[in-house]
Write an enzyme that holds these catalytic residues in place. Sequence first.
Site, PDB file in Angstrom:
ATOM      1  N   ASP A 113       0.883  -1.156   0.000  1.00 35.21           N
ATOM      2  CA  ASP A 113       0.000   0.000   0.000  1.00 35.21           C
ATOM      3  C   ASP A 113       0.932   1.219   0.000  1.00 35.21           C
ATOM      4  O   ASP A 113       2.092   1.111   0.421  1.00 35.21           O
ATOM      5  CB  ASP A 113      -0.868  -0.041   1.266  1.00 35.21           C
ATOM      6  CG  ASP A 113      -1.675   1.209   1.447  1.00 35.21           C
ATOM      7  OD1 ASP A 113      -2.320   1.633   0.472  1.00 35.21           O
ATOM      8  OD2 ASP A 113      -1.653   1.786   2.554  1.00 35.21           O
ATOM      9  N   ASP A 172      -0.045   5.051   0.796  1.00 38.62           N
ATOM     10  CA  ASP A 172      -0.295   6.034   1.855  1.00 38.62           C
ATOM     11  C   ASP A 172      -0.306   5.345   3.229  1.00 38.62           C
ATOM     12  O   ASP A 172      -1.119   4.456   3.468  1.00 38.62           O
ATOM     13  CB  ASP A 172      -1.653   6.713   1.630  1.00 38.62           C
ATOM     14  CG  ASP A 172      -1.694   7.503   0.319  1.00 38.62           C
ATOM     15  OD1 ASP A 172      -0.789   8.319   0.103  1.00 38.62           O
ATOM     16  OD2 ASP A 172      -2.628   7.293  -0.472  1.00 38.62           O
TER      17      ASP A 172
HETATM   18  C1  BG6 Z   1      -5.722   5.901  -0.169  1.00 36.81           C
HETATM   19  C2  BG6 Z   1      -5.807   6.746   1.083  1.00 36.81           C
HETATM   20  O1  BG6 Z   1      -4.418   5.444  -0.343  1.00 36.81           O
HETATM   21  O2  BG6 Z   1      -6.116   6.657  -1.304  1.00 36.81           O
HETATM   22  C3  BG6 Z   1      -7.213   7.316   1.221  1.00 36.81           C
HETATM   23  O3  BG6 Z   1      -5.489   5.948   2.215  1.00 36.81           O
HETATM   24  C4  BG6 Z   1      -7.590   8.081  -0.041  1.00 36.81           C
HETATM   25  O4  BG6 Z   1      -7.273   8.144   2.350  1.00 36.81           O
HETATM   26  C5  BG6 Z   1      -7.454   7.164  -1.248  1.00 36.81           C
HETATM   27  O5  BG6 Z   1      -8.925   8.570   0.047  1.00 36.81           O
HETATM   28  C6  BG6 Z   1      -7.785   7.843  -2.572  1.00 36.81           C
HETATM   29  O6  BG6 Z   1      -6.822   8.824  -2.840  1.00 36.81           O
HETATM   30  P1  BG6 Z   1      -6.856   9.853  -4.038  1.00 36.81           P
HETATM   31  O7  BG6 Z   1      -5.424  10.345  -4.092  1.00 36.81           O
HETATM   32  O8  BG6 Z   1      -7.224   9.075  -5.281  1.00 36.81           O
HETATM   33  O9  BG6 Z   1      -7.841  10.887  -3.711  1.00 36.81           O
HETATM   34 MG    MG Z   2      -2.788   3.086   3.597  1.00 38.15          MG
END
Ligand code: BG6
Ligand code: MG
Length: 211
Positions: free
Chosen positions: A7, A9
């Site tokens: 993963d 984030d």
């Molecule tokens: C995930 C995060 O990796 O990505 C979430 O943990 C986030 O918090 C999701 O909402 C979607 O991200 P993005 O960058 O497409 O808005």
């Molecule tokens: Mg995560």
Amino acid sequence: MKAIIFDLDGVICFTDKYHYHAWKQLADKLGIYFDAEINNRLRGVSRMDSLEIILEKSTKQYSQEEKDAFAEEKNEVYKNLLQQMSTADLSDEVRGTLNELRNRGYKLAIGSSSKNTKRILKQIGLDGFFDAISDGTNISKSKPNPEVFLKAAEFVDEDPADCLVVEDAEAGIEAAFRGGFKSAGIGEAHNHPQVTYKLEKFSDLLRVLRN
Ligand code: BG6
Ligand code: MG
């Protein structure tokens, strides 16, 4: 194990605070209560599903067009904040562990719900590092659905049973379990009953994968 699917984030780097600021700005504008606890529920959840969680506290009903505009607005703020990220946001521990895993011959992939994955990898200097990237741009179902990890396994041409998923979110551990993957959980992911390995820190992966 032949491949490791990370993963992004909360595992490779930390974008929580940027998501928080961007959602908070939108929530304040709409007069909706939002705090760090609600932000925790957004971990691993897609942008539109995150917006739905935020709108739970709203007394108003919004049309799909309005919701799309809100998500877009949040993403613009978020993308601006991401510009602050640099190679300093990739810790020595994560960088060193990734290099060691590569030396040991594992295929390395990303499995993230974020549509900003490539942008973030570029900011932190990991552009082109991974063997495959499965992210929010190639899936239609968000974690806890296993789609993002199944695609990553497909991209590196390995069976889920031969891939380890590394996650910080309970939704991610759930997705790994449903997809037939073993998982290594960091932080909050320890709470999930199906987590295979509980990591205290990212570099514990080197110990876990020795077994
Ligand atoms: C995930 C995060 O990796 O990505 C979430 O943990 C986030 O918090 C999701 O909402 C979607 O991200 P993005 O960058 O497409 O808005
Ligand atoms: Mg995560």
